[in-house]
Design a protein around this motif. Structure first.
Motif, PDB file in Angstrom:
ATOM      1  N   SER A   1     -11.659  -4.135  -8.380  1.00  0.00           N
ATOM      2  CA  SER A   1     -12.704  -5.086  -7.997  1.00  0.00           C
ATOM      3  C   SER A   1     -13.605  -4.529  -6.908  1.00  0.00           C
ATOM      4  O   SER A   1     -14.776  -4.902  -6.792  1.00  0.00           O
ATOM      5  CB  SER A   1     -12.062  -6.404  -7.528  1.00  0.00           C
ATOM      6  N   ARG A   2     -13.073  -3.611  -6.083  1.00  0.00           N
ATOM      7  CA  ARG A   2     -13.868  -2.991  -5.024  1.00  0.00           C
ATOM      8  C   ARG A   2     -14.541  -1.693  -5.483  1.00  0.00           C
ATOM      9  O   ARG A   2     -15.628  -1.359  -5.029  1.00  0.00           O
ATOM     10  CB  ARG A   2     -12.975  -2.687  -3.818  1.00  0.00           C
TER      11      ARG A   2
ATOM     12  N   ILE B   1     -16.076  -1.306 -17.321  1.00  0.00           N
ATOM     13  CA  ILE B   1     -17.471  -1.189 -17.769  1.00  0.00           C
ATOM     14  C   ILE B   1     -17.527  -1.567 -19.255  1.00  0.00           C
ATOM     15  O   ILE B   1     -17.761  -0.720 -20.136  1.00  0.00           O
ATOM     16  CB  ILE B   1     -18.020   0.238 -17.542  1.00  0.00           C
TER      17      ILE B   1
ATOM     18  N   LEU C   1     -19.325   2.729 -11.880  1.00  0.00           N
ATOM     19  CA  LEU C   1     -20.500   2.472 -12.713  1.00  0.00           C
ATOM     20  C   LEU C   1     -21.719   3.215 -12.186  1.00  0.00           C
ATOM     21  O   LEU C   1     -22.457   3.857 -12.946  1.00  0.00           O
ATOM     22  CB  LEU C   1     -20.772   0.969 -12.759  1.00  0.00           C
ATOM     23  N   SER C   2     -21.914   3.184 -10.877  1.00  0.00           N
ATOM     24  CA  SER C   2     -23.092   3.826 -10.278  1.00  0.00           C
ATOM     25  C   SER C   2     -23.079   5.325 -10.465  1.00  0.00           C
ATOM     26  O   SER C   2     -24.086   5.924 -10.868  1.00  0.00           O
ATOM     27  CB  SER C   2     -23.144   3.464  -8.778  1.00  0.00           C
TER      28      SER C   2
ATOM     29  N   GLY D   1     -14.999  -0.627  -8.841  1.00  0.00           N
ATOM     30  CA  GLY D   1     -15.603  -0.625 -10.171  1.00  0.00           C
ATOM     31  C   GLY D   1     -17.094  -0.347 -10.148  1.00  0.00           C
ATOM     32  O   GLY D   1     -17.612   0.431 -10.966  1.00  0.00           O
ATOM     33  N   ASP D   2     -17.816  -0.958  -9.212  1.00  0.00           N
ATOM     34  CA  ASP D   2     -19.264  -0.749  -9.125  1.00  0.00           C
ATOM     35  C   ASP D   2     -19.600   0.685  -8.757  1.00  0.00           C
ATOM     36  O   ASP D   2     -20.624   1.229  -9.191  1.00  0.00           O
ATOM     37  CB  ASP D   2     -19.878  -1.709  -8.107  1.00  0.00           C
ATOM     38  N   GLU D   3     -18.738   1.313  -7.939  1.00  0.00           N
ATOM     39  CA  GLU D   3     -18.993   2.705  -7.562  1.00  0.00           C
ATOM     40  C   GLU D   3     -18.815   3.628  -8.767  1.00  0.00           C
ATOM     41  O   GLU D   3     -19.582   4.581  -8.956  1.00  0.00           O
ATOM     42  CB  GLU D   3     -18.065   3.122  -6.426  1.00  0.00           C
TER      43      GLU D   3
END
Length: 366
Positions: free
Chosen positions: A350-351, A25, A357-358, A353-355
Motif C-alpha cells: 500500500s505504501r 498494477i 508504478l512510477s 505500490g505507487d513507487e
C-alpha cells in the motif's frame, strides 16, 4: 500497456514479488513466464535457451511495451536470441546478487554467475534492488572482479550500473500485518528460513546450547522451506530442542494460516543468516509482532537500525551474542514489558505500490 514479466528462477520470494506486482498494477496487461527454482547452474545459464527456442518463443516475439525480468534471467543472451526484445524497455529486479553469496564446501568455484549478473545488469535499462546492501555489494563485487581481468576491460561499467539503479524492496502484503496479541505465556522464538547452510544452522545450534544453560523454559519453532538434502545441524537441533523441552513447530508449514498463527504467538524472530539481501521472512514476522533478533549486518540495519546482535566469523562469538539477545527477550517477556518493535508499515504494497508504478512507467516511456 503490454508487459512481459520473466522470473527465470522462480523461488518463493520471487514468486511472492511477481504476484504482488501484478496485483498492484491491475490496469496493465501482464504476461508472466517462469521457470522452476532447481538445477541452479543450468537454470541461470540456460533460461535464455529454454525460452528462446522452446514453447515461449512466439510469446517473446510479440510486441511489448515493457519487459520486467529478475536478475536470474540471462538477459543479454535472450535479447540476442530473440532480437524483437532488444528494443523493448527493460527493468531488471535484483532479489540477490552472486557477489555476496557464501559458498558451500562442495560448490564448484566459478565466476560465470557473477559475469551473468554484470551482463544482465548492462542489458537492462533500469535496475531495481531490494535493499541498498544488495545494490552496494553488487557494485563493489563487480568492480573487484573486473579489476582482476588482464586486459581490454572497458572503463565506467560500474558507474553505468550505479546511475541506472534504484532501491525498491519487495513489499509486504497487507495480510501479514497481524494484531500483536495472543502471545504464548512462556518465551517463544521462531526461526523461519530456508533449511540450507547459508542460513547459519550451525550458529543457531551453538546459540541454543548456550541459551539452554540459562534454565529458562522456552519454545522454539523451526519452520521454513526444506529440501531433499539439508545440513546435518538440523537433526542435531531437533534432538537438542526435544531434550530441552523446547521443541515447537518443526518443518515447512503447509497451512499459511497456521504459519501466521505461529508468528503471532512468538515473541522473537531469529536470523542466523550469513547472507540476507532483504530478510523478507523476518520482516513478515516483525509485522506480526515479533521482536527481530537478527545480526547487526547484511540488510537488517536498513530496516531496524544498528541494534542487532554482533556478527563475526567465529561461530562461538555469534552464538554468545545471539544467546544474550534471546536472554534479554526472555527476561522482557517474564517481566510483562511490551516489545519495542520497528515499524515496517512503510514496506507494504500500500505504501510502495505507487513507487513501482512510477518507476516502471518511467522506464516504459523512455
Amino acid at each position: 500497456m503490454k508487459v512481459l514479466l520473466l522470473s527465470a528462477y522462480d523461488a518463493d520470494s520471487h514468486k511472492r514479488w511477481r504476484r504482488g506486482l501484478v496485483a498492484a498494477i491491475p490496469e496493465w496487461q501482464w504476461t508472466v513466464l517462469t521457470l522452476p527454482p532447481r538445477y541452479f547452474s543450468w537454470r541461470v545459464r540456460g533460461n535464455s535457451l529454454t525460452w528462446a527456442r522452446g514453447e515461449a518463443r512466439d510469446t517473446l516475439r510479440q510486441p511489448w511495451d515493457l519487459l520486467v525480468a529478475t536478475s536470474m534471467t540471462d538477459l543479454s543472451a535472450l535479447r540476442g536470441l530473440v532480437p524483437e526484445l532488444a528494443q523493448v524497455p527493460t527493468v531488471v529486479y535484483f532479489h540477490e546478487n552472486q557477489f555476496d553469496y557464501p559458498r558451500s564446501d562442495t560448490a564448484v568455484e566459478s565466476i560465470e554467475p557473477q559475469l551473468l549478473n554484470i551482463y544482465t545488469a548492462l542489458s537492462g535499462d533500469m535496475l531495481l534492488f531490494n535493499s541498498e546492501y544488495n545494490r552496494t555489494t553488487l557494485l563493489e563485487g563487480a568492480e573487484e572482479l573486473l579489476r582482476r581481468f588482464p586486459d581490454h576491460v572497458p572503463k565506467g561499467i560500474c558507474r553505468e550500473l550505479a546511475d541506472k539503479s534504484h532501491v525498491l524492496p519487495v513489499p509486504l502484503e497487507s495480510s501479514v500485518f497481524l494484531p500483536g496479541t495472543g502471545k504464548a505465556e512462556r518465551p517463544t522464538f521462531i526461526w523461519n528460513h530456508r533449511w540450507e547452510y547459508d542460513k547459519g544452522p550451525d550458529i543457531l545450534l551453538a546459540a541454543l546450547r548456550r541459551f539452554g544453560r540459562e534454565g529458562i523454559p522456552f519454545t522454539m519453532h523451526m519452520v521454513g522451506q526444506q529440501f531433499r538434502r539439508q545440513p546435518a545441524e538440523f537433526a542435531h537441533l531437533k534432538k537438542l530442542l526435544s531434550k530441552q523441552g523446547a521443541l515447537g513447530a518443526w518443518g515447512y508449514q503447509e497451512s499459511l494460516a497456521e504459519y501466521r498463527q505461529l508468528l503471532v504467538e512468538s515473541h522473537g524472530v531469529i536470523s542466523t543468516a550469513r547472507h540476507d539481501f532483504q530478510g523478507l521472512a523476518v520482516l513478515e514476522a516483525v509485522a506480526a509482532g515479533c521482536e527481530p533478533l537478527v545480526p547487526d549486518s547484511l540488510a537488517y540495519p536498513e530496516w531496524f537500525g544498528r541494534g542487532g546482535w554482533r556478527f563475526s566469523d567465529d561461530i562461538e562469538s555469534c552464538a554468545a551474542n545471539l544467546s544474550a539477545a534471546m536472554l534479554r527477550c526472555a527476561r522482557r517477556v517474564a517481566s510483562g514489558a511490551p516489545a519495542r518493535l520497528p515499524d515496517v508499515a512503510s514496506l507494504s504494497w500500500s505504501r510502495l505500490g505507487d513507487e513501482y508504478l512510477s518507476l516502471l512507467a518511467r522506464c516504459a516511456g523512455r
